[in-house]
Design a protein around this motif. Structure first.
Motif, PDB file in Angstrom:
ATOM      1  N   ARG A 168       0.848  -1.091   0.056  1.00  0.00           N
ATOM      2  CA  ARG A 168       0.000   0.012  -0.161  1.00  0.00           C
ATOM      3  C   ARG A 168       0.720   1.282   0.191  1.00  0.00           C
ATOM      4  O   ARG A 168       0.402   2.399  -0.351  1.00  0.00           O
ATOM      5  CB  ARG A 168      -0.913   0.100   1.158  1.00  0.00           C
ATOM      6  N   GLU A 169       2.111   1.117   0.503  1.00  0.00           N
ATOM      7  CA  GLU A 169       2.965   2.488   0.282  1.00  0.00           C
ATOM      8  C   GLU A 169       3.540   2.611  -0.976  1.00  0.00           C
ATOM      9  O   GLU A 169       3.879   3.753  -1.277  1.00  0.00           O
ATOM     10  CB  GLU A 169       4.335   2.153   1.382  1.00  0.00           C
ATOM     11  N   ILE A 170       3.566   1.606  -1.754  1.00  0.00           N
ATOM     12  CA  ILE A 170       4.021   1.663  -3.010  1.00  0.00           C
ATOM     13  C   ILE A 170       2.819   2.240  -4.234  1.00  0.00           C
ATOM     14  O   ILE A 170       3.220   3.084  -4.909  1.00  0.00           O
ATOM     15  CB  ILE A 170       4.241   0.503  -3.521  1.00  0.00           C
ATOM     16  N   TYR A 171       1.620   1.862  -3.885  1.00  0.00           N
ATOM     17  CA  TYR A 171       0.444   2.137  -4.841  1.00  0.00           C
ATOM     18  C   TYR A 171      -0.380   3.130  -4.165  1.00  0.00           C
ATOM     19  O   TYR A 171      -0.805   2.857  -3.036  1.00  0.00           O
ATOM     20  CB  TYR A 171      -0.213   0.736  -5.126  1.00  0.00           C
ATOM     21  N   ARG A 172      -0.760   4.180  -4.787  1.00  0.00           N
ATOM     22  CA  ARG A 172      -1.917   5.148  -4.198  1.00  0.00           C
ATOM     23  C   ARG A 172      -3.091   4.331  -4.145  1.00  0.00           C
ATOM     24  O   ARG A 172      -3.521   3.285  -4.910  1.00  0.00           O
ATOM     25  CB  ARG A 172      -2.325   6.221  -5.346  1.00  0.00           C
ATOM     26  N   ALA A 173      -3.891   4.706  -2.975  1.00  0.00           N
ATOM     27  CA  ALA A 173      -5.202   4.139  -2.763  1.00  0.00           C
ATOM     28  C   ALA A 173      -6.144   4.070  -4.027  1.00  0.00           C
ATOM     29  O   ALA A 173      -6.866   3.111  -4.104  1.00  0.00           O
ATOM     30  CB  ALA A 173      -5.673   4.735  -1.464  1.00  0.00           C
ATOM     31  N   ASP A 174      -6.260   5.243  -4.837  1.00  0.00           N
ATOM     32  CA  ASP A 174      -7.179   5.096  -6.187  1.00  0.00           C
ATOM     33  C   ASP A 174      -6.692   4.568  -7.333  1.00  0.00           C
ATOM     34  O   ASP A 174      -7.456   4.726  -8.228  1.00  0.00           O
ATOM     35  CB  ASP A 174      -7.635   6.427  -6.074  1.00  0.00           C
ATOM     36  N   SER A 175      -5.468   3.905  -7.215  1.00  0.00           N
ATOM     37  CA  SER A 175      -4.852   3.258  -8.393  1.00  0.00           C
ATOM     38  C   SER A 175      -5.674   1.972  -8.449  1.00  0.00           C
ATOM     39  O   SER A 175      -6.164   1.145  -7.580  1.00  0.00           O
ATOM     40  CB  SER A 175      -3.653   2.895  -8.296  1.00  0.00           C
ATOM     41  N   PRO A 176      -5.745   1.052  -9.617  1.00  0.00           N
ATOM     42  CA  PRO A 176      -6.113  -0.169  -9.770  1.00  0.00           C
ATOM     43  C   PRO A 176      -5.404  -1.119  -8.877  1.00  0.00           C
ATOM     44  O   PRO A 176      -6.246  -1.923  -8.242  1.00  0.00           O
ATOM     45  CB  PRO A 176      -5.860  -0.533 -11.333  1.00  0.00           C
ATOM     46  N   GLU A 177      -4.256  -0.980  -8.631  1.00  0.00           N
ATOM     47  CA  GLU A 177      -3.417  -1.700  -7.645  1.00  0.00           C
ATOM     48  C   GLU A 177      -3.907  -1.582  -6.346  1.00  0.00           C
ATOM     49  O   GLU A 177      -4.032  -2.570  -5.347  1.00  0.00           O
ATOM     50  CB  GLU A 177      -1.998  -1.700  -7.859  1.00  0.00           C
ATOM     51  N   GLY A 178      -3.980  -0.386  -5.582  1.00  0.00           N
ATOM     52  CA  GLY A 178      -4.511  -0.052  -4.632  1.00  0.00           C
ATOM     53  C   GLY A 178      -6.132  -0.568  -4.352  1.00  0.00           C
ATOM     54  O   GLY A 178      -6.064  -1.105  -3.284  1.00  0.00           O
ATOM     55  N   LEU A 179      -6.839  -0.477  -5.258  1.00  0.00           N
ATOM     56  CA  LEU A 179      -7.960  -1.058  -5.117  1.00  0.00           C
ATOM     57  C   LEU A 179      -8.063  -2.241  -5.059  1.00  0.00           C
ATOM     58  O   LEU A 179      -8.824  -2.945  -4.198  1.00  0.00           O
ATOM     59  CB  LEU A 179      -8.955  -0.571  -6.255  1.00  0.00           C
ATOM     60  N   ALA A 180      -7.352  -3.077  -5.508  1.00  0.00           N
ATOM     61  CA  ALA A 180      -7.146  -4.511  -5.824  1.00  0.00           C
ATOM     62  C   ALA A 180      -6.876  -4.970  -4.248  1.00  0.00           C
ATOM     63  O   ALA A 180      -7.279  -5.914  -3.809  1.00  0.00           O
ATOM     64  CB  ALA A 180      -6.204  -4.912  -6.831  1.00  0.00           C
ATOM     65  N   LEU A 181      -5.718  -4.365  -3.637  1.00  0.00           N
ATOM     66  CA  LEU A 181      -5.191  -4.451  -2.297  1.00  0.00           C
ATOM     67  C   LEU A 181      -6.280  -4.368  -1.290  1.00  0.00           C
ATOM     68  O   LEU A 181      -6.536  -5.342  -0.416  1.00  0.00           O
ATOM     69  CB  LEU A 181      -4.142  -3.743  -2.043  1.00  0.00           C
ATOM     70  N   GLY A 182      -6.988  -3.352  -1.610  1.00  0.00           N
ATOM     71  CA  GLY A 182      -8.314  -3.120  -0.686  1.00  0.00           C
ATOM     72  C   GLY A 182      -9.389  -4.527  -0.672  1.00  0.00           C
ATOM     73  O   GLY A 182      -9.715  -4.930   0.226  1.00  0.00           O
ATOM     74  N   HIS A 183      -9.550  -4.705  -2.063  1.00  0.00           N
ATOM     75  CA  HIS A 183     -10.594  -5.771  -2.051  1.00  0.00           C
ATOM     76  C   HIS A 183      -9.862  -7.247  -1.610  1.00  0.00           C
ATOM     77  O   HIS A 183     -10.676  -8.001  -0.959  1.00  0.00           O
ATOM     78  CB  HIS A 183     -11.036  -5.979  -3.629  1.00  0.00           C
ATOM     79  N   LEU A 184      -8.562  -7.468  -1.685  1.00  0.00           N
ATOM     80  CA  LEU A 184      -8.119  -8.532  -1.253  1.00  0.00           C
ATOM     81  C   LEU A 184      -8.064  -8.721   0.256  1.00  0.00           C
ATOM     82  O   LEU A 184      -8.418  -9.591   0.818  1.00  0.00           O
ATOM     83  CB  LEU A 184      -6.484  -8.619  -1.813  1.00  0.00           C
ATOM     84  N   MET A 185      -7.862  -7.414   0.928  1.00  0.00           N
ATOM     85  CA  MET A 185      -7.766  -7.414   2.271  1.00  0.00           C
ATOM     86  C   MET A 185      -9.325  -7.880   2.864  1.00  0.00           C
ATOM     87  O   MET A 185      -9.421  -8.422   3.895  1.00  0.00           O
ATOM     88  CB  MET A 185      -7.192  -6.180   2.914  1.00  0.00           C
ATOM     89  N   GLU A 186     -10.191  -7.259   2.250  1.00  0.00           N
ATOM     90  CA  GLU A 186     -11.528  -7.573   2.768  1.00  0.00           C
ATOM     91  C   GLU A 186     -11.869  -9.084   2.423  1.00  0.00           C
ATOM     92  O   GLU A 186     -12.400  -9.581   3.419  1.00  0.00           O
ATOM     93  CB  GLU A 186     -12.644  -6.749   1.663  1.00  0.00           C
ATOM     94  N   ALA A 187     -11.506  -9.599   1.223  1.00  0.00           N
ATOM     95  CA  ALA A 187     -11.927 -11.085   1.292  1.00  0.00           C
ATOM     96  C   ALA A 187     -10.766 -11.747   2.121  1.00  0.00           C
ATOM     97  O   ALA A 187     -11.480 -12.740   2.817  1.00  0.00           O
ATOM     98  CB  ALA A 187     -11.193 -11.469  -0.206  1.00  0.00           C
TER      99      ALA A 187
END
Length: 60
Positions: A24-43
């Motif tokens: 998350r320090e590498i990717y912005r929260a609103d980037s596709p990667e950041g969004l994917a990380l958020g979804h991953l954590m929820e899952a």
């Protein structure tokens, strides 16, 4: 055997949760990667809750 597999899955999820903050320090929260990380954590959270409940039923 089922309890061991659940424990292994929980360990893998914990490892995933340990690595995500660094990513998350590498990717912005609103980037596709950041969004994917958020979804991953929820899952991962939902799966952990389900497996912990399953492990509790298995131990009984």
């Amino acid at each position: 055997m089922l309890t061991r597999k659940i424990d292994q899955a929980l360990d893998a999820m914990a490892a995933c949760k340990d690595r995500v903050p660094a990513l998350r320090e590498i990717y912005r929260a609103d980037s596709p990667e950041g969004l994917a990380l958020g979804h991953l954590m929820e899952a991962v959270e939902r799966a952990q809750q389900a497996l912990q409940g399953q492990a509790a039923h298995t131990v009984k």
